[in-house]
Design a protein around this motif. Structure first.
Motif, PDB file in Angstrom:
ATOM      1  N   ILE A  98     -54.649  19.209  21.848  1.00  0.00           N
ATOM      2  CA  ILE A  98     -53.193  19.301  21.884  1.00  0.00           C
ATOM      3  C   ILE A  98     -52.547  18.355  20.877  1.00  0.00           C
ATOM      4  O   ILE A  98     -51.546  18.696  20.239  1.00  0.00           O
ATOM      5  CB  ILE A  98     -52.681  19.026  23.314  1.00  0.00           C
ATOM      6  CG1 ILE A  98     -53.054  20.210  24.211  1.00  0.00           C
ATOM      7  CG2 ILE A  98     -51.178  18.786  23.339  1.00  0.00           C
ATOM      8  CD1 ILE A  98     -52.706  20.040  25.651  1.00  0.00           C
ATOM      9  N   SER A  99     -53.135  17.198  20.667  1.00  0.00           N
ATOM     10  CA  SER A  99     -52.572  16.264  19.692  1.00  0.00           C
ATOM     11  C   SER A  99     -52.702  16.783  18.267  1.00  0.00           C
ATOM     12  O   SER A  99     -52.038  16.290  17.354  1.00  0.00           O
ATOM     13  CB  SER A  99     -53.252  14.894  19.812  1.00  0.00           C
ATOM     14  OG  SER A  99     -54.600  14.964  19.377  1.00  0.00           O
ATOM     15  N   SER A 100     -53.550  17.805  18.071  1.00  0.00           N
ATOM     16  CA  SER A 100     -53.753  18.387  16.745  1.00  0.00           C
ATOM     17  C   SER A 100     -53.033  19.727  16.576  1.00  0.00           C
ATOM     18  O   SER A 100     -53.240  20.419  15.571  1.00  0.00           O
ATOM     19  CB  SER A 100     -55.259  18.584  16.491  1.00  0.00           C
ATOM     20  OG  SER A 100     -55.965  17.373  16.600  1.00  0.00           O
ATOM     21  N   PHE A 101     -52.209  20.102  17.535  1.00  0.00           N
ATOM     22  CA  PHE A 101     -51.531  21.395  17.484  1.00  0.00           C
ATOM     23  C   PHE A 101     -50.777  21.622  16.175  1.00  0.00           C
ATOM     24  O   PHE A 101     -50.832  22.705  15.585  1.00  0.00           O
ATOM     25  CB  PHE A 101     -50.556  21.535  18.652  1.00  0.00           C
ATOM     26  CG  PHE A 101     -51.161  22.114  19.905  1.00  0.00           C
ATOM     27  CD1 PHE A 101     -52.484  22.519  19.951  1.00  0.00           C
ATOM     28  CD2 PHE A 101     -50.390  22.252  21.054  1.00  0.00           C
ATOM     29  CE1 PHE A 101     -53.042  23.051  21.102  1.00  0.00           C
ATOM     30  CE2 PHE A 101     -50.932  22.787  22.210  1.00  0.00           C
ATOM     31  CZ  PHE A 101     -52.253  23.192  22.244  1.00  0.00           C
ATOM     32  N   ASP A 102     -50.036  20.620  15.724  1.00  0.00           N
ATOM     33  CA  ASP A 102     -49.186  20.795  14.535  1.00  0.00           C
ATOM     34  C   ASP A 102     -49.989  21.198  13.306  1.00  0.00           C
ATOM     35  O   ASP A 102     -49.493  21.948  12.455  1.00  0.00           O
ATOM     36  CB  ASP A 102     -48.407  19.508  14.239  1.00  0.00           C
ATOM     37  CG  ASP A 102     -47.236  19.315  15.190  1.00  0.00           C
ATOM     38  OD1 ASP A 102     -46.846  20.295  15.843  1.00  0.00           O
ATOM     39  OD2 ASP A 102     -46.740  18.173  15.280  1.00  0.00           O
ATOM     40  N   ALA A 103     -51.213  20.709  13.208  1.00  0.00           N
ATOM     41  CA  ALA A 103     -52.019  20.966  12.014  1.00  0.00           C
ATOM     42  C   ALA A 103     -52.967  22.148  12.186  1.00  0.00           C
ATOM     43  O   ALA A 103     -53.671  22.514  11.244  1.00  0.00           O
ATOM     44  CB  ALA A 103     -52.831  19.717  11.658  1.00  0.00           C
ATOM     45  N   SER A 104     -52.990  22.752  13.365  1.00  0.00           N
ATOM     46  CA  SER A 104     -53.986  23.781  13.644  1.00  0.00           C
ATOM     47  C   SER A 104     -53.445  25.186  13.413  1.00  0.00           C
ATOM     48  O   SER A 104     -52.230  25.397  13.304  1.00  0.00           O
ATOM     49  CB  SER A 104     -54.467  23.666  15.094  1.00  0.00           C
ATOM     50  OG  SER A 104     -53.498  24.187  15.983  1.00  0.00           O
ATOM     51  N   ASN A 105     -54.366  26.157  13.344  1.00  0.00           N
ATOM     52  CA  ASN A 105     -53.976  27.559  13.229  1.00  0.00           C
ATOM     53  C   ASN A 105     -54.106  28.292  14.560  1.00  0.00           C
ATOM     54  O   ASN A 105     -54.258  29.503  14.605  1.00  0.00           O
ATOM     55  CB  ASN A 105     -54.803  28.268  12.151  1.00  0.00           C
ATOM     56  CG  ASN A 105     -56.300  28.235  12.434  1.00  0.00           C
ATOM     57  OD1 ASN A 105     -56.759  27.600  13.387  1.00  0.00           O
ATOM     58  ND2 ASN A 105     -57.071  28.922  11.597  1.00  0.00           N
TER      59      ASN A 105
END
Length: 254
Positions: A98-105
């Motif tokens: 969840i902390s990586s949502f912004d950078a994920s596809n």
């Protein structure tokens, strides 16, 4: 109180009690959250203040940290400690996702499902921590060598692996409980873990038979579970004490 690191993506606010809910937001902000399809998740009071993160402490190799020993001569306490260790790993993994949502596809639908699973895993972890009390004195340091949290395929594949392992672990460990109340709790957690596994599989292969590929889930021995999980844990997990003969059940792979 915990706020989703990507509130704009999954729009979930996690609170631990009603007073905290009032402190979280004013009426206008609360209505705005609901208007965009958001949700409030009310956790048990003992969840308050729990923290997740990388916590690598500069140690990056699996099993290179301090030894965490689970002594199965202690009976149900050891089985619950074993489950608590796994829930720490799962809760941390989904928090990292969840902390990586912004950078994920990951898609919006993916994020909603993963956010719900994260909340469940935190509840499982904190429930076991509260149940164990002073016997929950260890905190594991997870790590994910080579895992690209920005890549949908990598994240969902890892999630499927963790969920399948969790189901197999609970199925295998259940036979070592002597207290029916503990067995009941483990069964309730295992059934939710199986729903997680099914949901993840459906995200990977929608509307296919992948959601439940076999009629019987695996049951892994505690030793096999630890050997599998160790690759994602800095601390060295060690099981001591004799265990009764392990029963795999139908279609066993333990």
């Amino acid at each position: 109180m915990q706020r989703n690191p990507d509130a704009g993506a999954s729009r979930i606010a996690v609170v631990s009690n009603i007073a905290e809910l009032h402190a979280f937001t004013n009426r206008r902000e609360f209505l705005r959250l609901l208007a965009v399809g958001g949700a409030l998740v009310l956790l048990p009071p003992f969840v308050t203040g729990c923290q997740d993160g990388d916590n690598t402490g500069g140690i990056t190799a699996p099993g290179s940290g301090a030894t965490v020993t689970i002594d199965f001569t202690r009976g149900d306490i050891a089985v619950l400690q074993f489950a608590y260790a796994l829930e720490q790993l799962e809760a941390d993994f989904y928090t990292q996702v969840i902390s990586s949502f912004d950078a994920s596809n990951l898609t919006a639908a993916d994020k909603l499902v993963l956010g719900d699973i994260r909340n469940h895993e935190i509840i499982h972890r904190e429930f076991l921590k509260a149940a164990l009390a002073t016997n929950a004195s260890f905190t594991l340091t997870p790590l994910y060598p080579g895992l690209n949290f920005a890549d949908r395929t990598a994240v969902l594949t890892a999630a499927r692996t963790f969920e399948d392992l969790g189901v197999a672990a609970y199925n295998g460990a259940a036979q070592y409980f002597t207290d029916a109340n503990n067995l009941l709790v483990a069964g309730k957690i295992a059934s939710v873990e199986a729903r997680h596994a099914s949901a993840i599989r459906d995200l990977i292969s929608p509307l296919s038979g992948a959601f439940a590929p076999t009629a019987f889930d695996d049951a892994f021995s505690p030793g096999k579970v630890v050997n599998t999980a160790q690759g994602n844990i800095v601390d060295r997990l060690a099981l001591t004490g004799s265990l009764a003969s392990f029963i795999q059940g139908p279609n066993g792979n333990g």
